[in-house]
Design a protein around this motif. Sequence first.
Motif, PDB file in Angstrom:
ATOM      1  N   GLU A 111      -0.033  23.424  -6.548  1.00  0.00           N
ATOM      2  CA  GLU A 111      -0.460  22.372  -5.633  1.00  0.00           C
ATOM      3  C   GLU A 111       0.609  22.066  -4.593  1.00  0.00           C
ATOM      4  N   CYS A 112       1.878  22.136  -4.989  1.00  0.00           N
ATOM      5  CA  CYS A 112       2.972  21.913  -4.029  1.00  0.00           C
ATOM      6  C   CYS A 112       2.875  22.884  -2.858  1.00  0.00           C
ATOM      7  N   VAL A 113       2.746  24.169  -3.184  1.00  0.00           N
ATOM      8  CA  VAL A 113       2.717  25.197  -2.142  1.00  0.00           C
ATOM      9  C   VAL A 113       1.409  25.132  -1.366  1.00  0.00           C
ATOM     10  N   LEU A 114       0.312  24.837  -2.056  1.00  0.00           N
ATOM     11  CA  LEU A 114      -0.987  24.766  -1.386  1.00  0.00           C
ATOM     12  C   LEU A 114      -1.023  23.618  -0.382  1.00  0.00           C
ATOM     13  N   LEU A 115      -0.450  22.467  -0.726  1.00  0.00           N
ATOM     14  CA  LEU A 115      -0.402  21.341   0.201  1.00  0.00           C
ATOM     15  C   LEU A 115       0.447  21.682   1.427  1.00  0.00           C
ATOM     16  N   ALA A 116       1.527  22.446   1.222  1.00  0.00           N
ATOM     17  CA  ALA A 116       2.338  22.889   2.351  1.00  0.00           C
ATOM     18  C   ALA A 116       1.551  23.852   3.240  1.00  0.00           C
ATOM     19  N   SER A 117       0.744  24.717   2.634  1.00  0.00           N
ATOM     20  CA  SER A 117      -0.098  25.642   3.408  1.00  0.00           C
ATOM     21  C   SER A 117      -1.128  24.878   4.229  1.00  0.00           C
ATOM     22  N   MET A 118      -1.679  23.826   3.650  1.00  0.00           N
ATOM     23  CA  MET A 118      -2.644  23.006   4.374  1.00  0.00           C
ATOM     24  C   MET A 118      -1.968  22.262   5.527  1.00  0.00           C
ATOM     25  N   ALA A 119      -0.701  21.863   5.334  1.00  0.00           N
ATOM     26  CA  ALA A 119       0.048  21.229   6.420  1.00  0.00           C
ATOM     27  C   ALA A 119       0.265  22.224   7.563  1.00  0.00           C
ATOM     28  N   TYR A 120       0.525  23.476   7.216  1.00  0.00           N
ATOM     29  CA  TYR A 120       0.672  24.515   8.247  1.00  0.00           C
ATOM     30  C   TYR A 120      -0.628  24.709   9.014  1.00  0.00           C
ATOM     31  N   VAL A 248      -0.864  14.164   0.141  1.00  0.00           N
ATOM     32  CA  VAL A 248       0.535  14.572  -0.018  1.00  0.00           C
ATOM     33  C   VAL A 248       1.393  13.399  -0.473  1.00  0.00           C
ATOM     34  N   THR A 249       1.180  12.237   0.132  1.00  0.00           N
ATOM     35  CA  THR A 249       1.954  11.046  -0.226  1.00  0.00           C
ATOM     36  C   THR A 249       1.727  10.653  -1.680  1.00  0.00           C
ATOM     37  N   ILE A 250       0.466  10.619  -2.108  1.00  0.00           N
ATOM     38  CA  ILE A 250       0.159  10.268  -3.494  1.00  0.00           C
ATOM     39  C   ILE A 250       0.780  11.277  -4.458  1.00  0.00           C
ATOM     40  N   PHE A 251       0.669  12.556  -4.127  1.00  0.00           N
ATOM     41  CA  PHE A 251       1.180  13.610  -5.006  1.00  0.00           C
ATOM     42  C   PHE A 251       2.687  13.489  -5.197  1.00  0.00           C
ATOM     43  N   ALA A 254       3.919  10.359  -7.137  1.00  0.00           N
ATOM     44  CA  ALA A 254       3.752  10.522  -8.585  1.00  0.00           C
ATOM     45  C   ALA A 254       4.819  11.441  -9.156  1.00  0.00           C
ATOM     46  N   MET A 255       5.114  12.552  -8.456  1.00  0.00           N
ATOM     47  CA  MET A 255       6.120  13.487  -8.933  1.00  0.00           C
ATOM     48  C   MET A 255       7.500  12.839  -8.989  1.00  0.00           C
ATOM     49  N   ILE A 256       7.846  12.083  -7.956  1.00  0.00           N
ATOM     50  CA  ILE A 256       9.163  11.437  -7.915  1.00  0.00           C
ATOM     51  C   ILE A 256       9.287  10.413  -9.036  1.00  0.00           C
ATOM     52  N   PHE A 257       8.243   9.622  -9.227  1.00  0.00           N
ATOM     53  CA  PHE A 257       8.311   8.592 -10.265  1.00  0.00           C
ATOM     54  C   PHE A 257       8.392   9.200 -11.650  1.00  0.00           C
ATOM     55  N   MET A 258       7.689  10.297 -11.876  1.00  0.00           N
ATOM     56  CA  MET A 258       7.627  10.894 -13.203  1.00  0.00           C
ATOM     57  C   MET A 258       8.861  11.719 -13.543  1.00  0.00           C
ATOM     58  N   TYR A 259       9.422  12.430 -12.542  1.00  0.00           N
ATOM     59  CA  TYR A 259      10.442  13.417 -12.876  1.00  0.00           C
ATOM     60  C   TYR A 259      11.793  13.219 -12.184  1.00  0.00           C
ATOM     61  N   VAL A 260      11.876  12.338 -11.191  1.00  0.00           N
ATOM     62  CA  VAL A 260      13.122  12.206 -10.447  1.00  0.00           C
ATOM     63  C   VAL A 260      13.752  10.832 -10.611  1.00  0.00           C
ATOM     64  N   THR A 279      -2.976  12.521 -13.711  1.00  0.00           N
ATOM     65  CA  THR A 279      -3.807  13.570 -14.291  1.00  0.00           C
ATOM     66  C   THR A 279      -5.288  13.242 -14.294  1.00  0.00           C
ATOM     67  N   VAL A 280      -5.639  11.961 -14.174  1.00  0.00           N
ATOM     68  CA  VAL A 280      -7.041  11.559 -14.232  1.00  0.00           C
ATOM     69  C   VAL A 280      -7.516  10.949 -12.911  1.00  0.00           C
ATOM     70  N   LEU A 281      -6.780   9.954 -12.428  1.00  0.00           N
ATOM     71  CA  LEU A 281      -7.234   9.232 -11.237  1.00  0.00           C
ATOM     72  C   LEU A 281      -7.127  10.072  -9.970  1.00  0.00           C
ATOM     73  N   THR A 282      -6.006  10.775  -9.820  1.00  0.00           N
ATOM     74  CA  THR A 282      -5.810  11.566  -8.596  1.00  0.00           C
ATOM     75  C   THR A 282      -6.882  12.633  -8.403  1.00  0.00           C
ATOM     76  N   PRO A 283      -7.242  13.417  -9.437  1.00  0.00           N
ATOM     77  CA  PRO A 283      -8.334  14.379  -9.237  1.00  0.00           C
ATOM     78  C   PRO A 283      -9.673  13.731  -8.892  1.00  0.00           C
ATOM     79  N   ILE A 284      -9.837  12.439  -9.226  1.00  0.00           N
ATOM     80  CA  ILE A 284     -11.073  11.746  -8.866  1.00  0.00           C
ATOM     81  C   ILE A 284     -11.059  11.332  -7.402  1.00  0.00           C
TER      82      ILE A 284
END
Length: 330
Positions: A111-120, A248-251, A254-260, A279-284
Amino acid sequence: MRGQNVTTVGTFVLAGFPAAARLRPVLFLLFLLAYLLVLAENLAILLTVRRSAALHRPMYYFLGALSSLEIWYVSDILPKMLDGLLLQRRRISFAGCMTQLYFFSSLVCTECVLLASMAYDRHVAICHPLRYHVIMTTGRCVRLVAFSFACGFSISVVKVYFISSATFCGSNVLNHFFCDISPILKLACTDFSTAELVDFVLAFIILVLPLVATVLSYGHITLAVLRIPSATGRWRAFSTCASHLTVVTIFYMAMIFMYVRPQAIDSRSSNKLISVLYTVLTPIINPLIYCLRNKEFKAALKKVLGFGPSTAIETLNRPSVRRIPCVGLL
């Protein structure tokens, strides 16, 4: 996995939500409904993009890839969670845990790389609108999507290999509702600094580099939009990126809060809550963010479902509307 030969722990127990034991039936229904909703939303997107010729364009190819990723993502986590809530079968084998971790990590990295591809894609659409259809060909879109999945699944092989090679002994209770990196490493009884270092380096590559590419793309987009003379034109250009920028902002939040986040504010309860939201709300909400205000997609969906007139898509694709090739997702 090689780690399975050296571990004294054959199975893990997913702790889940012990504080909400009395609410298990309610939680089961809520998560089941959420799972079915994610499947329905994303399958509707895939079906609409596949069956509507007017949507056979780069941004919808990326949207279809993102929808496929969301389906796999929730299917990796929620079925086991639902089984634990309904039948109390919270045990998971070591191999099963490593497999779940591998697919979870792979899909997040993808998803990280795919979101960057969509930004391109948005960068080319706004900064080079006259060359958009020349640059963003179907072949290039397929290659970008394939590259995203290849990066995610190959990097995760290395991460899971080093994690599975750690030695686990003593407690086998995993304080989470799925197999994630941090809860697993907390159960290791030997030095796992190498696994942590490898995970950090690979996380930097797969998280930070795509984020930098996304920021640079939006930097060029902002400069291009500011050069548009009319306020209406600037708003129209910015609106093409609003959906993607929101996701992108939501993703990354969440990553920063969970792992950084620092260990000083680490909380197992809050970590589980953020994990549920991600894992649940974001895909919705992701399909809603992308499609709720997208008139073209809604018209195509109605046509596929048989609720709209047969001329809905043709009306939207008249030359007066299609003269701007960078019309986006809003």
